[in-house]
Design an enzyme around this catalytic site. Structure first.
Site, PDB file in Angstrom:
ATOM      1  CB  SER A 163      13.105 -57.785 -11.861  1.00 49.94           C
ATOM      2  OG  SER A 163      12.362 -58.849 -11.343  1.00 49.94           O
ATOM      3  N   GLY A 164      12.963 -55.589 -14.341  1.00 50.91           N
ATOM      4  CA  GLY A 164      13.514 -54.377 -14.927  1.00 50.91           C
ATOM      5  C   GLY A 164      13.656 -54.435 -16.422  1.00 50.91           C
ATOM      6  CB  THR A 168       5.092 -54.698 -15.520  1.00 48.88           C
ATOM      7  OG1 THR A 168       5.523 -55.681 -14.585  1.00 48.88           O
ATOM      8  CG2 THR A 168       3.761 -54.132 -15.080  1.00 48.88           C
ATOM      9  CG  ASN A 214      16.408 -58.799 -10.679  1.00 48.19           C
ATOM     10  OD1 ASN A 214      17.142 -58.056 -11.295  1.00 48.19           O
ATOM     11  ND2 ASN A 214      16.135 -60.031 -11.074  1.00 48.19           N
ATOM     12  CB  SER A 217      12.839 -60.942  -8.021  1.00 47.87           C
ATOM     13  OG  SER A 217      12.694 -62.145  -8.741  1.00 47.87           O
ATOM     14  CB  SER A 218       7.565 -61.830 -10.137  1.00 49.96           C
ATOM     15  OG  SER A 218       7.215 -60.537 -10.518  1.00 49.96           O
ATOM     16  N   GLY A 441      12.348 -65.518 -14.602  1.00 52.34           N
ATOM     17  CA  GLY A 441      13.259 -66.102 -15.574  1.00 52.34           C
ATOM     18  C   GLY A 441      14.290 -67.007 -14.921  1.00 52.34           C
ATOM     19  CD  GLU A 443      15.775 -66.517  -9.609  1.00 48.20           C
ATOM     20  OE1 GLU A 443      14.922 -65.631  -9.519  1.00 48.20           O
ATOM     21  OE2 GLU A 443      16.091 -67.266  -8.645  1.00 48.20           O
TER      22      GLU A 443
END
Length: 1523
Positions: A163-164, A168, A214, A217-218, A441, A443
């Site tokens: 994330s980040g 997106t 994050n 996080s998705s 991703g 972890e």
């Protein structure tokens, strides 16, 4: 990665460039300074000496480019630090994209770079081969689109990263590009990109959560599928979600959070109150973690944003209410606690609080509370004899509650995704798609539970797919080069996948087996794992834990804690839950749980494994990906601060491992990681065998002989490249460095010999000169001694006299000085006394003056204060009067604002008083406690003193004094207690004042409410007035439209009246025009005029026409009309050629129209016929011949009309709303002929009617169309030639050095062949135009636009392709520009115009490439002297992309680069100046007036008609020569 393989084979020597491991920056560049047996001493770039083991060092390329390479496969040493530092160098230059083969690595810049994503950039990458231009996300998107269209196979783009990292935004750019190249079939205003991205806030709210690393996080995978039709147009889209983390709904760990939507709902204000919600800490599903808010994120604002996203997606308000009601019910469901029931193994509601949440959850689900409780606490078992109701204990009831919550949330999420898909619009008939996968991703945290196990399992699957793709790409590369690759080892992670998912012995299978048994625990599960995988190489048992286990993943080892594995894996599908919610009175909730079939409803309690279902969804995803052609984009987050420029090596290295980039490097290392073209290889390593480079071998044979001489075996020769195994390039570099060292030593020895001989000769010459100088010095010394003896006597005489004279002078001056000092002392004393007297007088005067001034100022201050008080009193009176009169909205708003400020001040004071009171209370309590303790101590001392008086009589006096002191302290303490009582009284007074302030606050709030009500009333009145005003404006517009329609109808009726008026009214108008001619001629003229007017029964005004019958007259008119049309058609279709440089067709058409009086006709179709005929000819004929021919004819005809037509006051047609398109050019051009009417006095003008003027505008548009077609065709023809000219052929570099193979100028001749083709193209263009006698004005404009296009194409290609920004390429392009300059000079200014100035950009850019000593140039010199036309962004682009392939010089200094970066960062908001590319100007560079002024006058009478006119009766007038 296996780092030791290349290094172990290398023998490091002093001076070698290496990479050494560093704790701060992961890897540091270093140089070997000392080599021992087992240790190597290296010095890092920071000057630090570090001992290192040779096996842990990695080789570094000494000739590495400071700007990095755009493809990792071009690195000389493909290793971990090489990849890392190449990304760092490119990121420092804002080159955020880098290839690793076909994989794109995107580093988030955390700043706006709009110049990289505009339409012009998309046009550049459209159709470009992958790798031809600089790395870009558009290149990957275009490659997938082209592959889909050429192979008719679906594609997929896998975007990964944490994330980040920009996943997106990258997905958005991919969809933006696909929308650009694919377009859309339907007429929807929103693009697919917009529709999909509008759903992002909704999916993020329900599918994203805070994790350890994050904040957003998705927790699910998203696969955006863009669907295309057979023509490559976008026909629809769909969003598919995978692997939602359901266990997070009921169980979270600190410091993580549950899904965002729960916290948003709790902060929604009135909605939260409506659903009986409060702070998240009050709910079990949320308070398992103490993190309720995110930094910089407002839950209330996010709730509003989610609501807005629901509106955009198309979710009705009723469904929105149902969604949030369902979320609230889940939260209340989690607060239901159970206690043991009366019966054995039964459970019931624990307390009133749980009962309240049960009732609230039932109300929100719209079902009965008793049934909900029954489904949670009991189970119904179906048997042949009947149904048996089984009670559940507390743990089973809690598991049932959590299962219901997870099931409801999962189905709610699936419903949202389905709703989004229906809003976006799917094409179920689409056969080809491009899918974009965005999934979480790899972890690895300190505590890794079941969620991390599932996520890493999914990433292992995707990594296997990635490895297969990379290996496939490697195979294709080897196959294309026709080398043997069969023995190359494929690096696979199948053993990890078998460890996790293989049946019957796999981690998931063993987990499901443990979940089947109610008495299983995580200890038994761990024991089973250790027994089953004791010898597995990927499975380990930690030393300090009995239940944890470690798996060696592709990205590293991860240790998992099994404490909650069993609980999180159990997912019970309870039929009673489904039946209860399917019977809900809420249609939304009932729709989430459709009725089950009878077979499934019989088993009321069925175990479902989360891991197994996760595995099935993952398998479905892999099947989808395997059916497509994959493309990979790895997004990297450069730092954790989300700021630009910062590049954290450790974090990025971890992301590269997790993203599989280093795994791809491993796969490359397993094969042939080093690939060099033969020319590059010979250029770099040819010096190892200079005797072989004699021109008799080609590059491939030369490479083979070179490698055989060096006795290297691990290589293969392809068609265009040489492939080397890992470590071979290091050996070659070592040999090359050794040869260069020997050559340097030889040069140094020769140079030292030269220096030594030169020093010897200079020393010998110096010795001879020194000897001669010494002899001269001795002779001069003897002579000087004799002179000294002779002069000594004379000197003594004069010295004695001088000494006597000096003694007398000193005595005399001392006496005089003593007298002067005494006199000066007395004078100074007198002067000081006088000065003191004057100073005293001055001080007295100043003091008196200051005293008077202070008295004056004080009195003036008092007067001013009185005046201010009086004026304040008057102002207060005026204020009271104004307040009484202030009834308008503005005054109310000011009062409201003042009251709000007063309220804020009062509340602030209240809070301040509270804080002061609290602090005072605390201080008082502390002092009281201290005093009490002191008092106790004193009492203890007193008792001790009393007890000690009996035994210590000698210390009585001392004790009495101490007692007195203690009494004094006690009195002081009593005084302090009195003060504390006073403070308490003050505290009571403050409390009373606070209460009075509260009362005042309430009164102020009431006044504010009244004022706000009045304001709302006035605002409503104002809105009513605005609506009435808008209605009146609409009525006015409608009336104006009606009035304009009436004017148009009036104009039409007026025209009809003129055409249908009685005969006796028209004869008077016709007579004056017919009296000028005699009989037959006048009759023929009137007949001809009638041919081009619309036939009507009242047109026959001539006696001759009256004698004819109506049918015969109309027949004659139609025959003549048809004959004239055929004649004009033949003139247009046939090539009539030119006469004395004048186009014959244009002159004949003009003379015919003039003879037939077509310009004076009110209505005619002849003009439309001519325009249609010209357009038809342009479509059918050969464009290279037809377009120049008609450019010449159309411009000549337009000039004749421009000079000879005159308006006759007919322009009463209604005006158009804007000058766009053809009509816009018409209305603009109506003014142009009127300006030239009076300028030509010798020309007989024709009174033109509206059709004639309209014909002139149509002809102007036709001329512009012809010019545009010629220009576009020229651009299409020259584009492939320019693509060959932008980069020098590979032989350029070889021919410039010692490796030249062709003697003489043969090499130079081959290099200029591409530019010769452009010169030939320009010559053929000039020949075609001059052959068709195109006016020089148009030739000049065409040539100028062609050179402008050359400038744009060459300049843009230079900035987009790094291989073009080289020194040798600059020389190559400069030589080509010199050829163009020669052509412009030969073409003369009449035809070339300012074409040379159109090449300003490319000339200055190339001039910058070929100058030497760029590092000495300042930014001002570059901007003002070298590149004045270029912007700072363009100079920055060239400077950072430049590399010298000829002399190995460097680009501009780092200070200049830093200055340019600062300028660009300040100017980043100016989007107009952000693009470094040039835009092509597609406008028409001339107007009608320009044509009329530039083209010389033409007389149509001088043009002889063609021979075929003798056979046409209606054209005989053209054969008559005027007298």
């Amino acid at each position: 990665m296996k780092k030791q393989t290349p290094a172990a084979r290398m023998n490091f020597r002093k001076g070698y460039n290496v990479w050494v491991e560093d704790s701060d920056c992961a890897w540091a560049p270093a140089e070997v300074v000392d080599v021992g047996e087992k240790r190597v001493i290296v010095v890092t770039d920071r000057g630090k000496k570090v001992p290192a083991v040779p096996g842990k060092l990695l080789p570094r390329d000494p000739d590495e480019d400071h700007a990095g390479v755009d493809d990792m496969t071009k690195l000389t040493y493909l290793n971990e630090p090489g990849v890392l530092f190449n990304l760092a160098r490119r990121y420092a230059l804002n080159d955020i994209y880098t290839y690793t083969g076909t994989i794109l690595i995107a580093v988030n810049p955390f700043t706006k770079l709009p110049h990289l994503y505009n339409v012009h950039m998309m046009e550049q990458y459209k159709g470009a081969r992958l790798g031809e231009l600089s790395p870009h996300v558009f290149a990957v998107a275009d490659a997938s689109y082209r592959a889909m269209m050429s192979e008719a196979r679906s594609q997929s783009i896998l975007v990964s990263g944490e994330s980040g990292a920009g996943k997106t935004e990258t997905t958005k750019l991919i969809m933006q590009y696909l929308t650009y190249v694919g377009g859309r079939i339907g007429g929807d205003d929103r693009t697919v990109e917009q529709q999909v991205l509008e759903s992002n806030p909704l999916l993020e709210a329900f599918g994203n959560a805070r994790t350890v690393r994050n904040d957003n996080s998705s927790r699910f995978g998203k696969f955006v599928e863009i669907q295309f039709d057979a023509n490559g147009r976008i026909s629809g889209a769909a969003i598919r979600t995978y692997l939602l983390e359901r266990s997070r709904v009921v169980q979270i760990t600190d410091p993580e959070r549950n899904y965002h939507c729960f916290y948003h709902l709790c902060a929604s204000g009135k909605d939260a109150e409506k659903y009986k919600l409060g702070h998240p800490s009050n709910f079990h599903y949320l308070n398992q973690s103490k993190i309720y808010d995110l930094d910089g994120v407002s839950n209330a604002d996010e709730y509003t944003r989610t609501r807005r996203a629901m509106d955009i997606v198309g979710i009705s308000l009723e469904d929105q209410e149902a969604i949030f009601r369902t979320l609230a019910a889940i939260l209340h469901l989690g607060n239901i606690d159970f206690s043991p029931g009366k019966e054995h193994d039964s459970s019931t509601i624990k307390d009133r609080k749980s009962n309240f949440h049960l009732q609230t959850a039932a109300d929100l689900f719209m079902c009965r509370a008793d049934l909900l409780l029954a489904t949670l606490c009991t189970r119904m078992i179906h048997t042949h004899e009947g149904n048996i109701v089984k009670a559940l204990d507390c743990n089973a009831a809690i598991a049932s509650r959590d299962a219901l919550a997870k099931t409801v949330y999962s189905r709610l999420f699936d419903w949202l995704v389905q709703k989004i898909n229906s809003s976006v619009g799917q094409d179920l008939n689409s056969k080809i798609q491009i899918g974009v996968l965005d999934i979480y991703g790899f972890e690895c945290f300190k505590t890794n539970s079941f969620e991390q196990f599932c996520i890493n399992f999914a990433n292992e699957k995707l990594q296997q797919h990635f490895n297969e793709h990379v290996f496939k790409m490697e195979q294709e590369e080897y196959s294309n080069e026709e080398i043997n690759w069969s023995y190359i080892e494929f690096i696979d992670n199948q053993d990890v996948l078998d460890l996790i998912e293989k049946k019957p012995i796999g981690v998931i299978a063993l987990l499901d087996e443990a979940c089947m048994f109610p008495k299983s625990t995580h200890e038994t599960f761990s024991t089973k794992l250790f027994q089953s995988f004791r010898t597995h190489p990927r499975f380990e048992k930690p030393k300090f834990s009995e239940t944890d286990f470690t798996i060696s993943h592709y990205a590293g080892k991860v240790t998992y804690q099994t404490n909650s594995f069993l609980d999180k894996n159990r997912d019970y599908v309870v039929v009673e839950h489904c039946n209860l919610l399917s019977s809900s009175k809420c249609s939304f909730v009932a729709g989430l749980f459709p009725s089950l079939p009878e077979e499934s409803s019989r088993s009321s309690y069925k175990f479902s494994s989360v891991a197994s279902r996760f595995k099935q969804q993952l398998q479905a995803l892999m099947e989808t990906l395997n059916s497509t052609e994959p493309h990979y984009i790895r997004c990297v987050k450069p730092n954790s601060l989300n700021r630009p420029v910062i590049f954290e090596n450790q974090s990025i290295l971890h992301q590269l491992r997790c993203g599989g980039v280093l795994e791809a490097v491993r796969i490359s290392l397993a094969g042939y990681p080093t690939r060099r073209t033969y020319s590059d290889f010979v250029y770099r390593f040819g010096l190892l065998a200079p005797e072989l480079i004699d021109g008799s071998y080609d590059e491939k044979a030369l490479t083979e002989r070179l490698l055989q001489k060096l006795k290297l075996e691990n290589f293969q020769l392809g068609k265009n490249k040489v492939f080397l195994r890992a470590g071979q390039i290091a050996i070659l570099d070592a040999r090359r460095a050794e040869v260069l060292d020997n050559a340097a030593k030889f040069i140094q020895s020769r140079f030292r010999t030269f220096i030594a001989r030169k020093d010897f000769i200079s020393v010998r010459l110096a010795a001879i000169a020194l000897q001669a100088h010494c002899r001269g010095c001795l002779s001069r010394n003897i002579f000087a001694a004799k002179q000294q003896v002779a002069a000594a006597l004379s000197i003594q005489k004069y010295a004695r006299r001088w000494l006597s004279q000096r003694a007398y002078s000193q005595l005399y001056s001392a006496i005089v000085l003593l007298q002067a000092s005494i006199r000066a002392l007395s004078v100074r004393q007198k002067f000081l006394r006088r000065k003191e007297d004057r100073a005293a007088l001055l001080i007295q005067a100043q003091w008196r003056m200051r005293k008077a001034c202070s008295i004056f100022r004080q009195s003036r201050r008092y007067i001013v204060a009185i005046q201010c008080a009086w004026r304040g009193k008057l102002a207060k009176r005026e204020l009271r009067r104004l307040r009484m009169e202030a009834n308008e909205t503005g005054a109310l708003r000011e009062a409201k604002n003042k009251l709000e400020k007063q309220l804020e001040e009062l509340t602030w004071r209240l809070h301040l008083e509270k804080r002061l009171r609290a602090s005072n209370d605390e201080a008082k309590l502390l002092e009281i406690s201290k005093l009490e303790k002191a008092n106790e101590l004193l009492n203890a001392e007193l008792d001790a003193a009393k007890a000690a008086t009996l035994g210590e009589c000698d210390r009585i006096g001392l004790l009495q004094s101490q007692l007195e002191i203690s009494m004094k302290e006690k009195e002081a303490l009593e005084c302090r207690l009195i003060e504390i009582e006073g403070l308490s009284k003050e505290n009571l007074f403050l409390k009373s004042s606070v209460e009075s302030l509260k009362k005042d606050n309430l009164a102020m709030e009431q006044e504010l409410l009244k004022v706000s009500k009045d304001c709302n009333n006035t605002l409503e009145k104002l809105q009513e007035v605005e609506t009435k005003y808008v209605q009146l404006q609409q009525n006015m517009q409608s009336l104006e439209e009606k009035l304009s329609n009436l004017d148009e109808e009036n104009h039409v009726l007026r025209q009809k009246v003129l055409s249908f008026s009685p005969r006796n009214n028209l004869t008077g108008h016709v007579k004056p025009s017919t009296e000028k001619y005699s009989g037959a001629l006048a009759l023929s003229n009137m007949d001809r005029r009638s041919l081009f007017e619309t036939p009507s029964p009242t047109k026959g005004l001539i006696p001759y026409v009256h004698s004819l019958s109506e049918s015969r007259r109309s027949k004659m008119i139609s025959e003549r009309h048809q004959e004239n049309h055929e004649f004009l058609s033949r003139c247009i279709k046939e090539d009539l050629g030119f006469k004395n440089g004048k186009p014959v067709a244009a002159c004949i058409i003009y003379k015919c129209l003039l003879h037939w009086h077509a310009f004076e006709a009110e209505r005619t179709t002849i003009f439309d016929y001519i325009i249609e005929g010209i357009n038809d000819v342009l479509k059918v004929g050969d464009e290279n011949k037809i377009l120049p021919y008609w450019l010449s004819n159309a411009s000549t005809l337009l000039c004749l009309l421009q000079r000879n037509l005159r308006s006759n006051g007919f322009l009463t047609t209604p005006r158009r709303s804007g000058p766009s398109g053809l009509t816009g050019r018409m209305t603009q051009g109506l003014k142009s002929p009127l300006k030239l009417i009076g300028s030509e006095e010798n020309v007989s003008h024709v009174d033109a009617r509206y059709p004639a003027i309209l014909f002139k505008q149509q002809l102007t548009a036709c001329l512009e169309k012809i010019f545009g077609l010629i220009r576009d065709n020229l651009k299409k023809e020259i584009s492939p030639l320019l693509s060959l000219c932008i980069q020098a052929p590979k032989s350029t570099r070889v021919s410039t050095g010692k490796l030249s193979k062709s003697p003489g100028g043969a090499g130079q001749q081959s290099l200029t062949s591409h530019w010769d083709s452009i010169i030939n193209f320009l010559d053929s263009l000039m020949a075609r135009l001059r052959e068709n006698h195109v006016p020089s004005f148009f030739i000049r404009k065409l040539v100028t636009q062609v050179f402008s296009f050359i400038n744009i194409q060459l300049f843009n290609s230079l900035l987009l392709r790094r291989e073009c920004c080289t020194f040798s390429n600059g020389e190559y392009v400069k030589s080509g520009l010199a050829e163009l300059e020669k052509w412009i000079v030969n073409a003369t200014e009449e035809f070339a115009g300012t074409s040379w100035h159109e090449l300003n950009y490319i000339r200055q850019a190339v001039g910058f490439l070929v100058i030497h000593q760029k590092r000495k140039k300042s930014l001002e010199e570059i901007r003002q002297d070298l590149c004045p036309a270029l912007t700072v962004r363009q100079i920055y682009r060239i400077s950072t992309m430049y590399w010298d392939d000829k002399y190995s010089t460097q680009s501009v200094s780092s200070e200049v680069v830093a200055k340019m970066r600062d300028i660009l960062s300040k100017d980043s908001q100016n989007f107009m100046s952000n693009s470094f590319l040039l835009d092509d100007d597609l406008s028409i560079p001339f107007s009608t007036e320009d044509i009329s002024k530039a083209i010389p006058p033409i007389d149509p009478a001088d043009v002889d008609p063609p021979a075929f006119l003798h056979d046409i009766p209606s054209a005989q007038f053209l054969l008559q020569h005027p007298e």
